[in-house]
Design a protein around this motif. Sequence first.
Motif, mmCIF file in Angstrom:
data_model
loop_
_atom_site.group_PDB
_atom_site.id
_atom_site.type_symbol
_atom_site.label_atom_id
_atom_site.label_comp_id
_atom_site.label_asym_id
_atom_site.label_seq_id
_atom_site.Cartn_x
_atom_site.Cartn_y
_atom_site.Cartn_z
ATOM 1 N N GLY A 122 0.899 -11.737 -7.959
ATOM 2 C CA GLY A 122 0.232 -10.453 -8.205
ATOM 3 C C GLY A 122 0.403 -9.437 -7.091
ATOM 4 O O GLY A 122 -0.490 -8.618 -6.843
ATOM 5 N N LEU A 123 1.543 -9.484 -6.419
ATOM 6 C CA LEU A 123 1.759 -8.540 -5.311
ATOM 7 C C LEU A 123 2.993 -7.665 -5.507
ATOM 8 O O LEU A 123 3.438 -7.000 -4.560
ATOM 9 C CB LEU A 123 1.903 -9.316 -3.987
ATOM 10 N N TYR A 124 3.519 -7.655 -6.721
ATOM 11 C CA TYR A 124 4.756 -6.901 -6.949
ATOM 12 C C TYR A 124 4.559 -5.415 -6.635
ATOM 13 O O TYR A 124 5.431 -4.778 -6.049
ATOM 14 C CB TYR A 124 5.250 -7.087 -8.386
ATOM 15 N N HIS A 125 3.375 -4.897 -6.989
ATOM 16 C CA HIS A 125 3.110 -3.473 -6.753
ATOM 17 C C HIS A 125 3.015 -3.126 -5.273
ATOM 18 O O HIS A 125 3.056 -1.969 -4.907
ATOM 19 C CB HIS A 125 1.818 -3.054 -7.485
ATOM 20 N N ARG A 126 2.883 -4.169 -4.408
ATOM 21 C CA ARG A 126 2.794 -3.914 -2.956
ATOM 22 C C ARG A 126 4.043 -4.422 -2.240
ATOM 23 O O ARG A 126 4.020 -4.612 -1.023
ATOM 24 C CB ARG A 126 1.557 -4.622 -2.386
#
Lengths: 240, 230
Positions: A122-126
């Motif tokens: 869940g860190l693709y956006h960062r």
Amino acid sequence: MTPVIEVDRLEKSFGHKKALRGVNLKVFEGEFIVLFGPNGAGKTTLLKSISTLIRPTRGRILFKGKEIDDGSISLRETIGLVSHNTLLYEDLTAFENLLFYARMYGVPNPKQKIEELLHMVGLYHRKDDVVRTFSRGMLQRLTIARAILHDPPVLLLDEPYTGLDVQAMKILDDLLYNLKDGLRTFIMTSHDIQKGFEHATRLAILHSGEIVFDKKKEEISVLEFEEEFWKWVKEKEPVF
Amino acid sequence: MEVGKGKRAGFLRQVFYIVAKDFRAELRTKELFNSMFLFAMLALVIFNFSFAGKMPVRVLSGAMWVSFLFASVLGLNRSFVKEHEKGCIEGLLIAPCERSVIYFGKFLGNLLFIFLVELIALPLISIFFSRSEIFSKPFELAGILVLGSFAISAIGTILSAITVNTRTRELLLPILLFPLILPVLIASVEVTAYIFQPKGSIIQWLRLIGIYDIIFIIVPYLLFDYVVEE
């Protein structure tokens, strides 16, 4: 059946202090062994020894029947480590950190693999943010991504739930459930009996550098285990 | 899930990855380069004011090398500190590579930063000291800069790895480094002075630097495992 990891009469001293006093442990493929123990019991030292970070004073560690020695480069390929530290470079982005480790491990199609993992944690956006801007929970998720980047058959987790909030704990739980595929072997240290019991297929207690309890999960209830754990922890408490 | 797949990168490639990682982080922060460069320039400005007239070539080359050495110490001090922040050194130690890969990666990274500082400082030295002849033999000058910086980086990197776990590492590194590097520093000053104004022979000085460079690249290669062991 040959154990994936066999710890044989392992001793480790730091000066006069004995951190491990003849630890014997056999871990088989697909097992999820959770090591409990009070602070200073030797849990981290044991994991560091297995991961070749520290050299034992006495005893042997065998990986699939082969002794770990100085040239254990191929062994290190098969281990993923989540330690107290993140092992991440604060001035690099999440993507750059994973790319560095992916290249060191020779991960095929590293960019694609990293993107998959970043989605998974869940860190693709960062992905393009420098790691120093991440919260503790985000760092721990990225740490897990780093540890499993090369699909290691053995995963060593040193108190992975420490400092996580409820949401981050849930994400870590889901990650661990996804990783449990019957082929991967886990050794996890924990203070949290509920969490540890939930994941474990086998439970052990390390006390003053020795394994004093080792049972399969189906042989004991969580309450009985809790009782057992406190018995050993109380024994360590100083008497005034 | 298929586990444990992947083909390990070779020695040189892994060394390159470490250098590239350090370079990328430095490009983002520029904290190391800026402080090294500023320190070198400040030292040179002080030397410049100390000499009212035109500085003799030997003094000029001495001032150059002392400034470069002091600036290098700043970079070398931080070299392994960055690896110990967040336990990154553990990440390198459990990576499937020979431990000497870490040494060579850090050594080359340090050498690159030192050399970059020197390259940018040289035109400014030429202006400060009114010495356009500095660039009369650019290849010879580049050669001695590489040889001298090679020794500073080789010795400094292993000492940085040794001192990083001590509380007084900022003090300890120069205390250990300066006596060890002194013969190379003297030789580099002599050779640089010769490049600016040829006089006498420099073979013995070049030989000394060469021997130092060889010794201090072999010794850390053999000892680095023990240095980084907990």
